[in-house]
Design an enzyme around this catalytic site. Structure first.
Site, PDB file in Angstrom:
ATOM      1  N   LYS A  13       1.027  -1.342  -0.169  1.00 17.44           N
ATOM      2  CA  LYS A  13       0.119   0.027   0.029  1.00 17.44           C
ATOM      3  C   LYS A  13       0.826   1.362  -0.075  1.00 17.44           C
ATOM      4  CE  LYS A  13      -1.942  -1.117   4.192  1.00 17.44           C
ATOM      5  NZ  LYS A  13      -1.149  -2.165   4.364  1.00 17.44           N
ATOM      6  N   ARG A  88      -9.635   1.445   9.409  1.00 20.92           N
ATOM      7  CA  ARG A  88      -9.340  -0.029   9.544  1.00 20.92           C
ATOM      8  C   ARG A  88     -10.235  -0.818  10.314  1.00 20.92           C
ATOM      9  NH1 ARG A  88      -3.389   0.513   8.467  1.00 20.92           N
ATOM     10  NH2 ARG A  88      -2.063  -0.925   9.658  1.00 20.92           N
ATOM     11  N   ARG A 127      11.831  -5.306   4.732  1.00 22.77           N
ATOM     12  CA  ARG A 127      11.776  -4.040   4.643  1.00 22.77           C
ATOM     13  C   ARG A 127      12.641  -3.070   5.320  1.00 22.77           C
ATOM     14  NH1 ARG A 127       6.093  -1.260   5.277  1.00 22.77           N
ATOM     15  NH2 ARG A 127       6.021  -2.377   7.303  1.00 22.77           N
ATOM     16  N   ARG A 160      11.558  -0.952  10.716  1.00 27.53           N
ATOM     17  CA  ARG A 160      10.614  -0.239  11.900  1.00 27.53           C
ATOM     18  C   ARG A 160      10.387  -1.321  13.076  1.00 27.53           C
ATOM     19  NH1 ARG A 160       4.932   0.680   7.973  1.00 27.53           N
ATOM     20  NH2 ARG A 160       4.174  -0.741   9.888  1.00 27.53           N
ATOM     21  N   ARG A 171      -0.400  -8.492  13.407  1.00 27.56           N
ATOM     22  CA  ARG A 171      -0.723  -7.368  12.463  1.00 27.56           C
ATOM     23  C   ARG A 171      -1.738  -8.063  11.531  1.00 27.56           C
ATOM     24  NH1 ARG A 171       4.711  -4.764  10.813  1.00 27.56           N
ATOM     25  NH2 ARG A 171       3.259  -3.645   9.144  1.00 27.56           N
TER      26      ARG A 171
HETATM   27  P1  AP5 Z   1       4.872  -1.464   1.768  1.00 23.38           P
HETATM   28  O1  AP5 Z   1       4.418  -0.765   0.468  1.00 23.38           O
HETATM   29  O2  AP5 Z   1       5.549  -0.757   2.881  1.00 23.38           O
HETATM   30  O3  AP5 Z   1       3.797  -2.359   2.486  1.00 23.38           O
HETATM   31  P2  AP5 Z   1       2.449  -1.791   3.408  1.00 23.38           P
HETATM   32  O4  AP5 Z   1       1.201  -2.318   2.606  1.00 23.38           O
HETATM   33  O5  AP5 Z   1       2.385  -0.293   3.184  1.00 23.38           O
HETATM   34  O6  AP5 Z   1       2.716  -2.328   4.447  1.00 23.38           O
HETATM   35  P3  AP5 Z   1       2.763  -1.765   5.859  1.00 23.38           P
HETATM   36  O7  AP5 Z   1       3.283  -2.676   6.752  1.00 23.38           O
HETATM   37  O8  AP5 Z   1       3.232  -0.242   5.959  1.00 23.38           O
HETATM   38  O9  AP5 Z   1       1.099  -1.877   6.256  1.00 23.38           O
HETATM   39  P4  AP5 Z   1       0.564  -1.672   7.728  1.00 23.38           P
HETATM   40  O10 AP5 Z   1      -0.865  -1.556   7.302  1.00 23.38           O
HETATM   41  O11 AP5 Z   1       0.794  -3.046   8.538  1.00 23.38           O
HETATM   42  O12 AP5 Z   1       1.177  -0.767   8.411  1.00 23.38           O
HETATM   43  P5  AP5 Z   1       0.754   0.840   8.700  1.00 23.38           P
HETATM   44  O13 AP5 Z   1       2.124   1.545   8.834  1.00 23.38           O
HETATM   45  O14 AP5 Z   1      -0.475   1.238   8.112  1.00 23.38           O
HETATM   46  O15 AP5 Z   1       5.794  -2.889   1.438  1.00 23.38           O
HETATM   47  C1  AP5 Z   1       6.492  -3.701   2.246  1.00 23.38           C
HETATM   48  C2  AP5 Z   1       7.743  -4.100   1.649  1.00 23.38           C
HETATM   49  O16 AP5 Z   1       7.559  -4.881   0.582  1.00 23.38           O
HETATM   50  C3  AP5 Z   1       8.870  -2.906   1.515  1.00 23.38           C
HETATM   51  O17 AP5 Z   1       9.996  -3.330   1.700  1.00 23.38           O
HETATM   52  C4  AP5 Z   1       8.715  -2.748  -0.082  1.00 23.38           C
HETATM   53  O18 AP5 Z   1       9.875  -2.288  -0.581  1.00 23.38           O
HETATM   54  C5  AP5 Z   1       8.324  -4.224  -0.419  1.00 23.38           C
HETATM   55  N1  AP5 Z   1       7.317  -4.279  -1.689  1.00 23.38           N
HETATM   56  C6  AP5 Z   1       6.161  -3.450  -1.861  1.00 23.38           C
HETATM   57  N2  AP5 Z   1       5.571  -3.752  -2.878  1.00 23.38           N
HETATM   58  C7  AP5 Z   1       6.344  -4.801  -3.702  1.00 23.38           C
HETATM   59  C8  AP5 Z   1       6.294  -5.582  -4.791  1.00 23.38           C
HETATM   60  N3  AP5 Z   1       5.234  -5.560  -5.585  1.00 23.38           N
HETATM   61  N4  AP5 Z   1       7.261  -6.415  -4.853  1.00 23.38           N
HETATM   62  C9  AP5 Z   1       8.207  -6.695  -4.129  1.00 23.38           C
HETATM   63  N5  AP5 Z   1       8.467  -6.071  -2.966  1.00 23.38           N
HETATM   64  C10 AP5 Z   1       7.518  -5.023  -2.679  1.00 23.38           C
HETATM   65  O19 AP5 Z   1       0.432   0.743  10.263  1.00 23.38           O
HETATM   66  C11 AP5 Z   1       1.298   0.186  11.316  1.00 23.38           C
HETATM   67  C12 AP5 Z   1       0.523   0.286  12.560  1.00 23.38           C
HETATM   68  O20 AP5 Z   1       0.014   1.736  13.097  1.00 23.38           O
HETATM   69  C13 AP5 Z   1      -0.591  -0.531  13.046  1.00 23.38           C
HETATM   70  O21 AP5 Z   1      -0.185  -1.919  13.231  1.00 23.38           O
HETATM   71  C14 AP5 Z   1      -1.413   0.094  13.962  1.00 23.38           C
HETATM   72  O22 AP5 Z   1      -0.960  -0.447  15.173  1.00 23.38           O
HETATM   73  C15 AP5 Z   1      -1.325   1.371  13.534  1.00 23.38           C
HETATM   74  N6  AP5 Z   1      -2.332   1.892  12.758  1.00 23.38           N
HETATM   75  C16 AP5 Z   1      -2.187   2.510  11.353  1.00 23.38           C
HETATM   76  N7  AP5 Z   1      -3.337   2.761  10.948  1.00 23.38           N
HETATM   77  C17 AP5 Z   1      -4.160   2.393  11.924  1.00 23.38           C
HETATM   78  C18 AP5 Z   1      -5.601   2.723  11.817  1.00 23.38           C
HETATM   79  N8  AP5 Z   1      -6.419   3.276  10.883  1.00 23.38           N
HETATM   80  N9  AP5 Z   1      -6.356   2.311  13.047  1.00 23.38           N
HETATM   81  C19 AP5 Z   1      -5.740   1.688  14.128  1.00 23.38           C
HETATM   82  N10 AP5 Z   1      -4.205   1.683  13.994  1.00 23.38           N
HETATM   83  C20 AP5 Z   1      -3.561   2.190  12.870  1.00 23.38           C
END
Ligand code: AP5
Length: 221
Positions: A13, A88, A127, A160, A171
């Site tokens: 994402k 979410r 990552r 991270r 997660r």
């Molecule tokens: P990346 O693009 O970073 O993946 P992502 O889907 O953004 O994954 P996240 O881990 O950031 O999502 P998340 O939803 O768990 O975390 P968030 O920060 O929102 O890609 C991942 C890796 O793969 C990278 O190294 C990239 O280079 C590689 N990659 C990507 N695409 C690729 C491809 N096609 N091929 C090969 N490699 C690829 O949330 C973190 C925390 O915040 C949550 O756990 C929660 O505690 C809190 N939080 C956030 N939002 C909320 C909410 N709305 N409500 C409650 N708590 C929340």
């Protein structure tokens, strides 16, 4: 235009949102990035956020909704918005709906990027990101030119706090329990397009599919 980008952790994402936001001049609002910035700020909220985020649990709705409402108000003023990782939970989605009604806005589309569990674990544990410019890398899939160093600003790459395998499993479980029902919530809304894009393919292919969706939306706007 308001687009909600959903999907499990590691589906890509954040990677895709950055590309799309640049291409379509959209404001990219990532709840994860916003909450991480707050966590790092040492504010009174930081300790509470760390407790949930480092354990792979969702931050309570009332906190997230407050933080995102503020960000959205600023973002919406500038036009098109790409919401990444928010809403979410169903209560978050309901509160967002109420807020959008007040500003006479509406969600134009929901895009779900999919990926399977093994790939997610590999992507997340590999990552790395730049603490200065936020650019994301992967030790295998998206390597920097020099190992451990950001191509753009030369800073040392970091991992991270919540990117260990056991926390990723938490997660994923939170995603299945609390976020998949949000996809259903939107699917049940008449007239709202919910698109699914296979995130297991190389990043450029995923971008191409997402670009088709957004271009179609723009053309229909
Ligand atoms: P990346 O693009 O970073 O993946 P992502 O889907 O953004 O994954 P996240 O881990 O950031 O999502 P998340 O939803 O768990 O975390 P968030 O920060 O929102 O890609 C991942 C890796 O793969 C990278 O190294 C990239 O280079 C590689 N990659 C990507 N695409 C690729 C491809 N096609 N091929 C090969 N490699 C690829 O949330 C973190 C925390 O915040 C949550 O756990 C929660 O505690 C809190 N939080 C956030 N939002 C909320 C909410 N709305 N409500 C409650 N708590 C929340």
């Amino acid at each position: 235009m308001i687009v909600v980008l959903m999907g499990p952790p590691g589906a890509g994402k954040g990677t895709q949102a950055k590309r799309l936001a640049e291409r379509y001049s959209m404001v990219h609002l990532s709840s994860g990035d916003i909450l991480r910035a707050e966590k790092a700020s040492g504010s009174p909220l930081a300790g509470e956020l760390a407790k949930y985020m480092n354990a792979g649990e969702l931050v309570p709705d009332e906190v997230v909704v407050r933080v995102m409402a503020k960000a959205l108000t600023g973002g919406a003023k500038d036009g098109a918005v790409l919401l990444d990782g928010f809403p979410r939970t169903v209560p978050q989605a309901q509160t967002l709906d109420e807020q959008l009604v007040e500003t006479d806005d509406a969600i134009d589309a929901v895009v779900v990027v999919t990926a399977d569990e093994d790939l997610i674990i590999e992507r997340i544990t590999g990552r790395r990101s730049c603490p200065e410019c936020g650019k994301a890398y992967h030790v295998k899939f998206m390597r920097p030119h020099k190992a451990g160093v950001c191509d753009t600003c030369g800073a040392e790459l970091t991992q991270r706090d919540d990117d260990s395998e056991d926390v990723v499993r938490q997660r994923l479980s939170a995603y299945k329990r609390q976020t998949e029902p949000v996809v259903e919530y939107y699917r049940n809304r008449p007239g709202l397009g919910v698109w699914e894009v296979d995130g297991t393919r190389p990043a450029d292919e995923v971008t191409a599919s997402l670009t088709e969706v957004l271009s179609a939306l723009k053309a229909g706007c």
